[in-house]
Design a protein around this motif. Structure first.
Motif, PDB file in Angstrom:
ATOM      1  N   SER A  11     -49.169 -25.620 -17.736  1.00  0.00           N
ATOM      2  CA  SER A  11     -48.979 -24.764 -16.566  1.00  0.00           C
ATOM      3  C   SER A  11     -48.078 -23.575 -16.874  1.00  0.00           C
ATOM      4  O   SER A  11     -48.241 -22.507 -16.293  1.00  0.00           O
ATOM      5  CB  SER A  11     -48.403 -25.574 -15.410  1.00  0.00           C
ATOM      6  OG  SER A  11     -47.253 -26.271 -15.831  1.00  0.00           O
ATOM      7  N   THR A  12     -47.137 -23.747 -17.821  1.00  0.00           N
ATOM      8  CA  THR A  12     -46.188 -22.658 -18.092  1.00  0.00           C
ATOM      9  C   THR A  12     -46.326 -22.119 -19.513  1.00  0.00           C
ATOM     10  O   THR A  12     -45.517 -21.297 -19.931  1.00  0.00           O
ATOM     11  CB  THR A  12     -44.725 -23.145 -17.895  1.00  0.00           C
ATOM     12  OG1 THR A  12     -44.431 -24.154 -18.878  1.00  0.00           O
ATOM     13  CG2 THR A  12     -44.516 -23.719 -16.511  1.00  0.00           C
ATOM     14  N   SER A  13     -47.313 -22.641 -20.259  1.00  0.00           N
ATOM     15  CA  SER A  13     -47.400 -22.232 -21.665  1.00  0.00           C
ATOM     16  C   SER A  13     -48.818 -22.405 -22.211  1.00  0.00           C
ATOM     17  O   SER A  13     -49.636 -23.127 -21.634  1.00  0.00           O
ATOM     18  CB  SER A  13     -46.450 -23.084 -22.513  1.00  0.00           C
ATOM     19  OG  SER A  13     -46.861 -24.442 -22.487  1.00  0.00           O
ATOM     20  N   GLY A 184     -42.134 -31.398 -18.010  1.00  0.00           N
ATOM     21  CA  GLY A 184     -42.678 -30.092 -18.421  1.00  0.00           C
ATOM     22  C   GLY A 184     -42.773 -29.188 -17.205  1.00  0.00           C
ATOM     23  O   GLY A 184     -41.967 -29.317 -16.275  1.00  0.00           O
ATOM     24  N   GLY A 185     -43.774 -28.289 -17.186  1.00  0.00           N
ATOM     25  CA  GLY A 185     -44.030 -27.496 -15.988  1.00  0.00           C
ATOM     26  C   GLY A 185     -44.340 -28.436 -14.833  1.00  0.00           C
ATOM     27  O   GLY A 185     -43.958 -28.234 -13.683  1.00  0.00           O
ATOM     28  N   GLY A 186     -45.067 -29.524 -15.149  1.00  0.00           N
ATOM     29  CA  GLY A 186     -45.238 -30.666 -14.242  1.00  0.00           C
ATOM     30  C   GLY A 186     -44.381 -31.816 -14.764  1.00  0.00           C
ATOM     31  O   GLY A 186     -44.018 -31.831 -15.945  1.00  0.00           O
ATOM     32  N   ASN A 254     -39.858 -20.533 -13.330  1.00  0.00           N
ATOM     33  CA  ASN A 254     -40.350 -21.838 -13.782  1.00  0.00           C
ATOM     34  C   ASN A 254     -39.698 -22.224 -15.114  1.00  0.00           C
ATOM     35  O   ASN A 254     -40.107 -23.173 -15.760  1.00  0.00           O
ATOM     36  CB  ASN A 254     -41.882 -21.829 -13.924  1.00  0.00           C
ATOM     37  CG  ASN A 254     -42.365 -20.809 -14.957  1.00  0.00           C
ATOM     38  OD1 ASN A 254     -41.597 -20.310 -15.767  1.00  0.00           O
ATOM     39  ND2 ASN A 254     -43.648 -20.494 -14.913  1.00  0.00           N
ATOM     40  N   ASP A 255     -38.684 -21.433 -15.483  1.00  0.00           N
ATOM     41  CA  ASP A 255     -38.081 -21.584 -16.801  1.00  0.00           C
ATOM     42  C   ASP A 255     -36.760 -22.355 -16.689  1.00  0.00           C
ATOM     43  O   ASP A 255     -35.745 -21.809 -16.222  1.00  0.00           O
ATOM     44  CB  ASP A 255     -37.870 -20.180 -17.387  1.00  0.00           C
ATOM     45  CG  ASP A 255     -37.407 -20.231 -18.819  1.00  0.00           C
ATOM     46  OD1 ASP A 255     -36.952 -21.298 -19.278  1.00  0.00           O
ATOM     47  OD2 ASP A 255     -37.512 -19.186 -19.493  1.00  0.00           O
ATOM     48  N   ALA A 256     -36.779 -23.601 -17.137  1.00  0.00           N
ATOM     49  CA  ALA A 256     -35.581 -24.442 -17.017  1.00  0.00           C
ATOM     50  C   ALA A 256     -34.420 -23.870 -17.835  1.00  0.00           C
ATOM     51  O   ALA A 256     -33.250 -24.050 -17.481  1.00  0.00           O
ATOM     52  CB  ALA A 256     -35.898 -25.862 -17.469  1.00  0.00           C
TER      53      ALA A 256
END
Ligand SMILES: Nc1ncnc2c1ncn2[C@@H]1O[C@H](COP(=O)(O)OP(=O)(O)O)[C@@H](O)[C@H]1O
Ligand SMILES: CCCC(=O)OP(=O)(O)O
Length: 355
Positions: A11-13, A184-186, A254-256
């Motif tokens: 989802s983010t990569s 992760g993103g999820g 969305n970036d931890a």
């Protein structure tokens, strides 16, 4: 020697690798911001964007697709199926394009793998897709007759990390009871009983802990009121739960890693939200311990956010009473995809047929 291109859209990569047999000779992770991703309406609309990224990265690194023996992609929201390696076929392509069980970037894994492999006359595969379903009957009951709980989670990485852990401690995955949390993103937390994931909250569609981009489970009465408030369309509501939910909804990222930086700079609100995500993951691990009747041989934490030692320590302090916690930062997905493809191309295993 067998050379494989591995494609893992998250989802983010988008993660890409090239393997010569079991040896990774090239890896790259391209991260996508909320802004970049939210300009696309449907997942399939991202096809050109993600495929071009992959083709350009290969060209830039002088890796010709002509040298490939096959392409393996992360499998998406197909019909619920057992784990294993599947050759991409027309039925699968259709289901990935429409998103049989919903919309997620992993739907593009098989499609892009197929298109690249087709250009060079080679085969394409998916391995342990996100719809691997080993749930017990009792876990499927939701509490409302019309709705059945579904198994949608990071099957590939959860199983790969569980196997890696079993190897490390000199045991077999099939003999152990493990709880695996993928961050992760999820986010998904699975109860693994002797090699089968007997319960897991649907990581995609409003169950379990919230994640960088998803709401996780919500107070259902308030959610229904929001749906009928007249303020939001169906698509907007869906986007609120997945894509613009979780950390994105509170902190607009969305970036931890960015959240960690904001906390270091003294942002107390960011700290509360990040802490709340760890709190919810810990609660879910507690639920899985109950599913496994307290007989837990290990708690494993993995995924991109597992690189953040402070975050994993917040989870650990709440769950270490159950049993030892081991952190495996990042993911073993690229290697697991390569191994699945190699087993089939070497004739050690037959590719399963998706119907
Ligand atoms: N070193 C790190 N420290 C903290 N968080 C990280 C780190 N590396 C990646 N992340 C976070 O992990 C999340 C993405 O997880 P990942 O498993 O890599 O991707 P995806 O879910 O897209 O497959 C993002 O929020 C990202 O910011
Ligand atoms: C669809 C479940 C798997 C998932 O959430 O993957 P990402 O973390 O890559 O979005």
């Amino acid at each position: 020697m067998t050379r494989l291109l591995i494609i893992n859209p998250g989802s983010t990569s988008t993660k890409i690798a090239v393997f010569d047999d079991e040896k990774s000779i090239f890896e790259e992770t391209l991260r996508h911001s909320v802004q970049e991703i939210s300009s696309f309406n449907k997942i399939y609309d991202q096809y050109e964007f993600r495929k071009n990224i992959i083709v350009n990265v290969l060209e830039k690194n002088n890796i010709s697709i002509e040298t490939l023996d096959g392409v393996v992609g992360r499998g998406g929201l197909l019909k619920p199926i057992e784990g294993g390696t599947y050759e991409v076929n027309d039925t699968m392509l259709e289901d990935l394009k429409v998103g049989y069980l919903g919309e997620h970037a992993s739907n593009l894994g098989g499609i892009i793998a197929y298109e690249i492999a087709k250009e060079i006359g080679k085969k394409s595969f998916i391995v342990d897709p996100v719809v691997v379903d080993e749930m017990e009957e009792v876990a499927r009951v939701s509490g409302l007759k019309e709705i059945e709980r579904k198994s949608i989670f990071h099957a590939l990485n959860q199983k790969a990390v569980a196997r890696r852990h079993a190897n490390k401690i000199g045991r077999k995955y099939e003999e152990l009871n493990l709880i695996v949390a993928h961050l992760g993103g999820g986010v998904s937390v699975g109860a693994h009983e002797k090699g089968r994931v007997i319960d897991v909250a649907n990581a995609l569609d409003g169950e379990g802990p919230f994640s960088p981009e998803r709401s996780g489970s919500l107070p259902v009465g308030d959610l229904v009121k929001l749906c009928y408030s007249g303020k939001y369309s169906l698509d907007e509501m869906k986007k609120m739960i997945k894509g613009n939910g979780g950390i994105v909804s509170y902190l607009n990222t969305n970036d931890a890693r960015e959240v960690g930086q904001r906390i270091k700079n003294g942002d107390k609100y960011a700290e509360l939200i990040y802490n709340a995500m760890a709190y919810q993951v810990a609660k879910e691990i507690g639920s899985c311990a109950a599913v496994l009747k307290g007989k837990v041989d290990g708690i494993l934490i993995t995924g991109g956010i597992a690189y953040d030692k402070e975050f994993t320590s917040w989870i650990e302090e709440r769950v270490k009473f159950i049993c030892d916690v081991t952190v495996y930062p990042g993911e073993d997905e690229l290697m697991a995809l390569a191994e699945g493809g190699l087993r089939v191309l070497r004739g050690e295993e037959e590719a399963k047929l998706y119907k």
